[in-house]
Motif scaffolding. Structure first.
Motif, PDB file in Angstrom:
ATOM      1  N   GLY A  20       2.860 -37.568 -34.216  1.00  0.00           N
ATOM      2  CA  GLY A  20       4.244 -37.194 -33.938  1.00  0.00           C
ATOM      3  C   GLY A  20       4.357 -35.696 -33.721  1.00  0.00           C
ATOM      4  O   GLY A  20       3.347 -34.991 -33.597  1.00  0.00           O
ATOM      5  N   ASP A  23       6.821 -31.026 -36.178  1.00  0.00           N
ATOM      6  CA  ASP A  23       7.682 -31.030 -37.374  1.00  0.00           C
ATOM      7  C   ASP A  23       6.951 -31.532 -38.622  1.00  0.00           C
ATOM      8  O   ASP A  23       7.255 -31.119 -39.736  1.00  0.00           O
ATOM      9  CB  ASP A  23       8.895 -31.930 -37.143  1.00  0.00           C
ATOM     10  CG  ASP A  23       9.716 -31.500 -35.952  1.00  0.00           C
ATOM     11  OD1 ASP A  23      10.883 -31.168 -36.123  1.00  0.00           O
ATOM     12  OD2 ASP A  23       9.160 -31.481 -34.825  1.00  0.00           O
ATOM     13  N   TYR A  24       6.000 -32.443 -38.422  1.00  0.00           N
ATOM     14  CA  TYR A  24       5.301 -33.005 -39.583  1.00  0.00           C
ATOM     15  C   TYR A  24       4.478 -31.960 -40.331  1.00  0.00           C
ATOM     16  O   TYR A  24       4.022 -32.217 -41.435  1.00  0.00           O
ATOM     17  CB  TYR A  24       4.399 -34.156 -39.140  1.00  0.00           C
ATOM     18  CG  TYR A  24       5.132 -35.446 -38.887  1.00  0.00           C
ATOM     19  CD1 TYR A  24       5.903 -36.043 -39.884  1.00  0.00           C
ATOM     20  CD2 TYR A  24       5.037 -36.086 -37.658  1.00  0.00           C
ATOM     21  CE1 TYR A  24       6.579 -37.241 -39.654  1.00  0.00           C
ATOM     22  CE2 TYR A  24       5.708 -37.287 -37.425  1.00  0.00           C
ATOM     23  CZ  TYR A  24       6.476 -37.858 -38.427  1.00  0.00           C
ATOM     24  OH  TYR A  24       7.131 -39.041 -38.201  1.00  0.00           O
ATOM     25  N   ASP A  38      15.558 -35.072 -43.832  1.00  0.00           N
ATOM     26  CA  ASP A  38      15.998 -35.783 -42.633  1.00  0.00           C
ATOM     27  C   ASP A  38      15.433 -35.093 -41.387  1.00  0.00           C
ATOM     28  O   ASP A  38      14.904 -35.735 -40.472  1.00  0.00           O
ATOM     29  CB  ASP A  38      17.534 -35.782 -42.610  1.00  0.00           C
ATOM     30  CG  ASP A  38      18.096 -36.725 -41.544  1.00  0.00           C
ATOM     31  OD1 ASP A  38      17.431 -37.724 -41.231  1.00  0.00           O
ATOM     32  OD2 ASP A  38      19.201 -36.444 -41.045  1.00  0.00           O
ATOM     33  N   ASN A  39      15.521 -33.773 -41.388  1.00  0.00           N
ATOM     34  CA  ASN A  39      14.978 -32.969 -40.309  1.00  0.00           C
ATOM     35  C   ASN A  39      13.488 -33.213 -40.115  1.00  0.00           C
ATOM     36  O   ASN A  39      12.995 -33.363 -38.997  1.00  0.00           O
ATOM     37  CB  ASN A  39      15.148 -31.492 -40.665  1.00  0.00           C
ATOM     38  CG  ASN A  39      15.962 -30.779 -39.633  1.00  0.00           C
ATOM     39  OD1 ASN A  39      15.983 -31.164 -38.470  1.00  0.00           O
ATOM     40  ND2 ASN A  39      16.634 -29.734 -40.058  1.00  0.00           N
ATOM     41  N   LEU A  41      11.588 -35.778 -41.282  1.00  0.00           N
ATOM     42  CA  LEU A  41      11.146 -37.148 -41.012  1.00  0.00           C
ATOM     43  C   LEU A  41      11.695 -37.734 -39.719  1.00  0.00           C
ATOM     44  O   LEU A  41      11.017 -38.504 -39.048  1.00  0.00           O
ATOM     45  CB  LEU A  41      11.576 -38.070 -42.158  1.00  0.00           C
ATOM     46  CG  LEU A  41      10.765 -37.995 -43.438  1.00  0.00           C
ATOM     47  CD1 LEU A  41      11.464 -38.788 -44.540  1.00  0.00           C
ATOM     48  CD2 LEU A  41       9.356 -38.545 -43.208  1.00  0.00           C
ATOM     49  N   HIS A  42      12.944 -37.399 -39.400  1.00  0.00           N
ATOM     50  CA  HIS A  42      13.618 -38.164 -38.344  1.00  0.00           C
ATOM     51  C   HIS A  42      14.041 -37.366 -37.114  1.00  0.00           C
ATOM     52  O   HIS A  42      13.912 -37.849 -36.003  1.00  0.00           O
ATOM     53  CB  HIS A  42      14.874 -38.840 -38.919  1.00  0.00           C
ATOM     54  CG  HIS A  42      14.617 -39.642 -40.154  1.00  0.00           C
ATOM     55  ND1 HIS A  42      15.281 -39.421 -41.338  1.00  0.00           N
ATOM     56  CD2 HIS A  42      13.740 -40.649 -40.385  1.00  0.00           C
ATOM     57  CE1 HIS A  42      14.841 -40.279 -42.250  1.00  0.00           C
ATOM     58  NE2 HIS A  42      13.911 -41.031 -41.700  1.00  0.00           N
ATOM     59  N   LEU A  43      14.617 -36.181 -37.342  1.00  0.00           N
ATOM     60  CA  LEU A  43      15.228 -35.468 -36.212  1.00  0.00           C
ATOM     61  C   LEU A  43      14.166 -34.745 -35.396  1.00  0.00           C
ATOM     62  O   LEU A  43      13.245 -34.152 -35.946  1.00  0.00           O
ATOM     63  CB  LEU A  43      16.278 -34.482 -36.723  1.00  0.00           C
ATOM     64  CG  LEU A  43      17.380 -35.094 -37.598  1.00  0.00           C
ATOM     65  CD1 LEU A  43      18.430 -34.047 -37.948  1.00  0.00           C
ATOM     66  CD2 LEU A  43      18.031 -36.278 -36.906  1.00  0.00           C
ATOM     67  N   ARG A  44      14.318 -34.787 -34.080  1.00  0.00           N
ATOM     68  CA  ARG A  44      13.299 -34.216 -33.196  1.00  0.00           C
ATOM     69  C   ARG A  44      13.960 -33.456 -32.046  1.00  0.00           C
ATOM     70  O   ARG A  44      14.999 -33.876 -31.548  1.00  0.00           O
ATOM     71  CB  ARG A  44      12.435 -35.348 -32.602  1.00  0.00           C
ATOM     72  CG  ARG A  44      11.608 -36.101 -33.628  1.00  0.00           C
ATOM     73  CD  ARG A  44      10.519 -35.212 -34.199  1.00  0.00           C
ATOM     74  NE  ARG A  44       9.748 -35.853 -35.260  1.00  0.00           N
ATOM     75  CZ  ARG A  44       9.919 -35.622 -36.559  1.00  0.00           C
ATOM     76  NH1 ARG A  44      10.851 -34.799 -36.984  1.00  0.00           N
ATOM     77  NH2 ARG A  44       9.158 -36.213 -37.457  1.00  0.00           N
TER      78      ARG A  44
END
Ligand SMILES: Cc1cc2nc3c(=O)[nH]c(=O)nc-3n(C[C@H](O)[C@H](O)[C@H](O)COP(=O)(O)OP(=O)(O)OC[C@H]3O[C@@H](n4cnc5c(N)ncnc54)[C@H](O)[C@@H]3O)c2cc1C
Ligand SMILES: [Zn+2]
Lengths: 87, 416
Positions: A20, A23-24, A38-39, A41-44
């Motif tokens: 991914g 961000d990870y 949230d940022n 794990l999810h937001l991209r």
């Protein structure tokens, strides 16, 4: 698509596992507010163009790679070892 | 103009001179009550149901290319209601019911064909999971029949029943599942919306969203500024870019999904067959082409074409399942840009901007959702409240932990 691993050289896409976005790499600290998780794990940003993402050289040297590539043309311009990045 | 069998015959007798364009080509007005960004299946059905269910007709659909040029015209057209989780189950059930009346509703032949969908299973554990899913479908009021190995053989005698890696234990038959003609669905909704007064504006790319004091005021486009009281973002694979115009960062990553079609053959595959273990599914179009596909290419991409390894993988899986197709020649392959969400389920919700609504996250399953998504998005935009069957498609469910992870694969965009 082919990726050039800094250790193994240019290899077929099939040797790599895509995880991914970059961000990870920015895992929030324990107890960080929910919005940060949230940022993470999810937001991209999900750009149509140049992006950085994480690939695992599964059928090669088993290194995690940070790849700079273009999501529209599939060209990759840089590949770094995550292990050698300065935090 | 109403389409009918009689009309086809009379037009045929008089040289087909009486047909008219199915919709107008209006220039954009300076202002609308509502603007829908995106002329794919979901944008067009939203506009249609705004007019039909809520009497809101001062509406424009803004499409950057041509109507139906996105995923709605690139998908493999499987229509089914075999979802398991509360939240998904009632939504897709509602959608299938709308499909069943769609042709008379739109006065348009969308070639909806309920030929039956069979999902194969290959182990005891998988059988248990399918029994559970089948019961959930029946509880929802839809149909499901568990087939054992011999039951599958009766329907699909041509499968390779001697495969030792993935022995066929049985299948879950969903008789009301099937397929439809993708372009016709876009055209049918477009014509229906146009006839009720909606302006369909093509070659009109939205480049900005105007917001004042937290309230949406309209959009900037390549054909000028268009003011609107309410705006809906319905752009599938491009959701992140358009939402960014309103300062939003979405839980979406765009991925490529490929599909394939062979030369036309005589009727040979009567159902839609899915072979989950091999990441392969197939049906036969009314023109005779075998239409099939597999999984995502598995990395973020906006190129509307895929990579060769997935081509090879899909072909191998097809040959494993039904060796008889080996001599068919593949005519075309293509890719579409999928708006993948972290739990594999969609969003139909308000945003932090008043009057701005978001419809996205359809992953690779948004074709079957076209009727219900438009129905629910129109309800949301007209009333300000989520529709009963779409109330769980919230944008904040990722931060609150109320995920709708149908496949149970976890919070990663490419795993669904
Ligand atoms: C190969 C493949 C197979 C599939 N198979 C199935 C299947 O069997 N069953 C199923 O249910 N689903 C399937 N899907 C998924 C389904 O096609 C999509 O989920 C669905 O079509 C997406 O919604 P849409 O129709 O509104 O998208 P689209 O048709 O992509 O519509 C979005 C529109 O927004 C426009 N747009 C984007 N940005 C802007 C802008 N800035 N301004 C104006 N307009 C803009 C685009 O040009 C586009 O026309 C498949 C998809 C693919 C690619
Ligand atoms: Zn390597």
């Amino acid at each position: 698509m082919r990726l050039t691993c800094p250790l193994c050289g240019e290899r077929d896409r099939r040797e790599f596992y895509y995880y991914g976005a970059e961000d990870y790499l920015h895992r929030p600290s324990e107890g960080a507010p929910l919005a940060e998780w949230d940022n993470y794990l999810h937001l991209r940003d999900n750009p149509a163009g140049v992006t950085k993402d994480l690939w695992y050289h599964e059928a090669g040297c088993s290194q995690w790679l940070l790849v700079t590539r273009n999501t529209v043309t599939h060209e990759s311009s840089a590949v770094e070892l995550v292990a050698e990045r300065k935090a | 103009m109403r389409y009918s069998g009689l009309k086809v015959i009379t037009e045929g007798l008089f040289g087909n001179k009486g047909w008219k364009p199915a919709w107008r080509e209006p220039s954009p007005k300076a202002e609308y009550d509502m603007v829908i960004i995106g002329g794919g299946g979901h944008g067009l059905s939203t506009a249609y149901y705004l007019a039909r269910n809520h009497g809101i007709t001062n509406v424009a659909v803004l499409e950057k290319g041509y109507l139906g040029g996105g995923n709605v015209g690139r998908n493999t057209t499987i229509v089914r209601a075999n979802y398991f989780l509360p939240g998904n189950s009632e939504f897709y059930s509602h959608s299938l019911k709308l499909w069943e009346g769609l042709e008379s509703e739109l006065n348009y032949n969308v070639m909806h064909s309920q030929r039956g969908l069979i999902n194969l299973f290959h182990s005891d554990g998988q059988r248990d999971a399918f029994v559970r899913r089948g019961n959930a479908m029946i509880n929802q009021g839809d149909d499901a029949i568990l087939l054992d190995r011999e039951g599958v053989r009766e329907h699909l005698p041509y499968l390779d029943f001697d495969n030792t890696r993935f022995p066929i234990y049985g299948g879950l038959l969903h008789p009301r599942g099937g397929s439809a003609r993708h372009d016709a669905v876009a055209w049918g909704y477009a014509r229906g919306a146009d006839r009720r007064g909606v302006d369909l504006i093509q070659n009109c790319e939205v480049t900005g969203i105007d917001i004042e004091g937290g309230v949406v005021k309209g959009v900037q486009t390549t054909r000028g500024v268009i003011r609107a009281k309410k705006v809906g973002i319905v752009v599938a694979g491009r959701s992140s870019q358009v939402a960014a115009m309103a300062g939003m960062r979405l839980p979406i990553e765009s991925h490529i999904l490929q599909a394939f079609v062979t030369e036309g053959l005589k009727p040979v595959i009567n159902h839609v067959v899915s072979f989950g273990m091999g990441h392969f599914y197939i049906s036969q179009s009314d023109k005779g082409g075998l239409v099939f596909g597999g999984d995502l290419d598995f990395y973020a991409s906006y190129a509307a074409r895929g990579n060769l390894p997935m081509v090879e993988h899909v072909m191998e899986a097809g040959m494993t399942l039904m060796p008889m197709i080996g001599r068919a020649k593949v005519l075309r392959s293509w890719g579409g840009i999928m708006d993948m969400s972290p739990d594999g389920s969609p969003v139909i919700d308000r945003t932090h901007v008043e009057g701005l609504y978001l419809n996205c996250g359809w992953n690779y399953g948004g074709f079957k959702a076209v009727p219900a998504s438009g129905w629910c998005m129109a309800h949301l935009m007209a009333t300000g409240e989520p529709h009963e069957v779409a109330r769980k498609f919230r944008l904040d469910r990722f931060s609150t932990g109320h995920l709708l992870d149908e496949e149970g694969t976890g919070s990663q965009h490419n795993l669904h």
